[in-house]
Design a protein around this motif. Structure first.
Motif, mmCIF file in Angstrom:
data_model
loop_
_atom_site.group_PDB
_atom_site.id
_atom_site.type_symbol
_atom_site.label_atom_id
_atom_site.label_comp_id
_atom_site.label_asym_id
_atom_site.label_seq_id
_atom_site.Cartn_x
_atom_site.Cartn_y
_atom_site.Cartn_z
ATOM 1 N N SER A 64 0.423 -1.009 -0.111
ATOM 2 C CA SER A 64 -0.066 0.294 -0.196
ATOM 3 C C SER A 64 0.905 0.770 -0.125
ATOM 4 O O SER A 64 0.413 2.651 0.185
ATOM 5 C CB SER A 64 -1.179 -0.145 1.241
ATOM 6 N N LEU A 66 3.776 4.337 1.317
ATOM 7 C CA LEU A 66 4.545 4.162 2.699
ATOM 8 C C LEU A 66 3.475 4.180 4.122
ATOM 9 O O LEU A 66 2.055 4.552 3.175
ATOM 10 C CB LEU A 66 4.676 6.306 2.296
ATOM 11 N N ILE A 68 1.396 5.676 5.797
ATOM 12 C CA ILE A 68 0.961 6.808 6.122
ATOM 13 C C ILE A 68 1.181 7.842 8.298
ATOM 14 O O ILE A 68 1.649 9.024 7.487
ATOM 15 C CB ILE A 68 -0.399 6.773 5.697
ATOM 16 N N TYR A 251 -6.909 12.163 4.118
ATOM 17 C CA TYR A 251 -6.902 10.692 3.387
ATOM 18 C C TYR A 251 -6.980 9.503 4.365
ATOM 19 O O TYR A 251 -8.270 8.795 4.056
ATOM 20 C CB TYR A 251 -5.315 10.538 2.857
ATOM 21 N N LYS A 258 -14.410 3.905 3.060
ATOM 22 C CA LYS A 258 -14.783 3.916 3.033
ATOM 23 C C LYS A 258 -15.080 2.618 2.929
ATOM 24 O O LYS A 258 -16.283 1.518 1.810
ATOM 25 C CB LYS A 258 -13.476 4.181 1.709
ATOM 26 N N LYS A 259 -14.730 2.364 3.895
ATOM 27 C CA LYS A 259 -15.093 0.198 4.317
ATOM 28 C C LYS A 259 -16.616 0.481 4.482
ATOM 29 O O LYS A 259 -16.956 -1.019 4.824
ATOM 30 C CB LYS A 259 -14.472 0.018 5.649
#
Ligand code: CO8
Length: 260
Positions: A64, A66, A68, A251, A258-259
């Motif tokens: 995925s 770096l 975050i 972000y 989103k999940k």
């Protein structure tokens, strides 16, 4: 063991396989990058090893990119240490004397895509859910010049410019069409294909292949080395900005929402 990367060396063929195994999504944390660099150095110095296949044990995700969380709410010292580790990984992989093949068996955004781009050859599994690309712009951040250079060297200036400005995550057929990946295979063929490709590249005299690789990549590697400290300072200044911290936080929220 609590290792984040499994390394297996097949001594008969001289080909090692590195399997990323850092749930949930193989993000590139400082610990991950440190382990990655140590493993690369060991293989590079092992005369029995001439080729390397990089793949993932995590279903659906190659890497995925770096982590975050390493770029959020930390000290400037931490940001500097983290960035040096990202640079080190790229210097070792892009500059490797081994034949390197990315066997991309899942999504591969940003730093994950950089790992793939730093190899000699990219094979991706055909799956409508997988995406790959340098999507930094979508996070409100800018891909560093050496990410850009590595991308340009693989796909050419125009394709890289459009993809970078739009922060595109490409579907597998699209990635193949623009040359971001060299080949697309069904999941069950990935391993055999990667082994066959390494064997094909290893059939050439090592010194000729290695010098040719170096000739193609040296300018970009040297440019980064010449600006390494400046690049760290740039990253630290940029990532420390309130506006950038806010973008990253939004972000992360978006990823979590989103999940549900
Ligand atoms: N870092 C940290 N945590 C992450 C990351 C990441 N890169 N990616 C995902 N996670 C977390 C998620 O937030 C989630 O956490 P939680 O379970 O607590 O909600 C967990 O991992 C699982 O993620 P998903 O549910 O999203 O898993 P999916 O299987 O649905 O999707 C994907 C996997 C496709 C990998 C998806 O997670 C994704 O798109 N992730 C974001 C990837 C991304 O945009 N990475 C960019 C990182 S930036 C980078 O690499 C280069 C920066 C250059 C810096 C330049 C500055 C100057």
């Amino acid at each position: 063991s609590n290792k984040k990367i499994l390394v297996e060396l097949d001594t008969s063929s001289g080909v090692a396989t590195m399997k990323f195994k850092s749930p949930p999504v193989n993000s590139l944390s400082l610990d991950f990058l440190t382990e990655f660099c140590i493993s690369l150095e060991k293989l590079e110095n092992d005369r029995a090893c001439r080729g390397l296949i990089i793949t993932s044990t995590i279903p659906r995700v190659f890497s995925s990119g770096l982590d975050i969380m390493e770029m959020y709410g930390k000290s400037t010292e931490h940001y500097a240490e983290f960035w040096r580790a990202v640079q080190e990984m790229w210097l070792r992989l892009y500059g490797s004397n081994m034949v390197t093949v990315a066997a991309i068996n899942g999504s591969s955004p940003a730093g994950g895509c950089l790992i793939a781009l730093s190899c000699d050859y990219r094979i991706m599994v055909e799956n409508p859910k997988y995406v790959i690309g340098l999507n930094e712009a979508q996070l409100g951040i800018v891909a560093p010049f050496w990410f850009k250079d590595t991308f340009v060297n693989a796909v050419g200036h125009r394709v890289a410019e459009r993809s970078l400005q739009l922060g595109l995550l490409h579907s597998v057929p699209e990635a193949h069409q623009i040359g971001l990946v060299d080949e697309v295979v069904p999941e069950e063929k990935l391993q055999d294909k990667a082994v066959a490709v390494v064997a094909q590249w290893l059939a050439l005299p090592d010194h000729a292949r290695q010098l040719t690789k170096s000739m193609m990549r040296k300018a970009v590697l040297d440019h980064m080395l010449a600006h390494r400290e400046e690049d760290i300072q740039n990253f630290v200044n940029f990532i420390s900005k309130d506006s950038i911290q806010k973008s990253l936080s939004m972000y992360m929220e978006m990823l979590k929402k989103k999940k549900s």
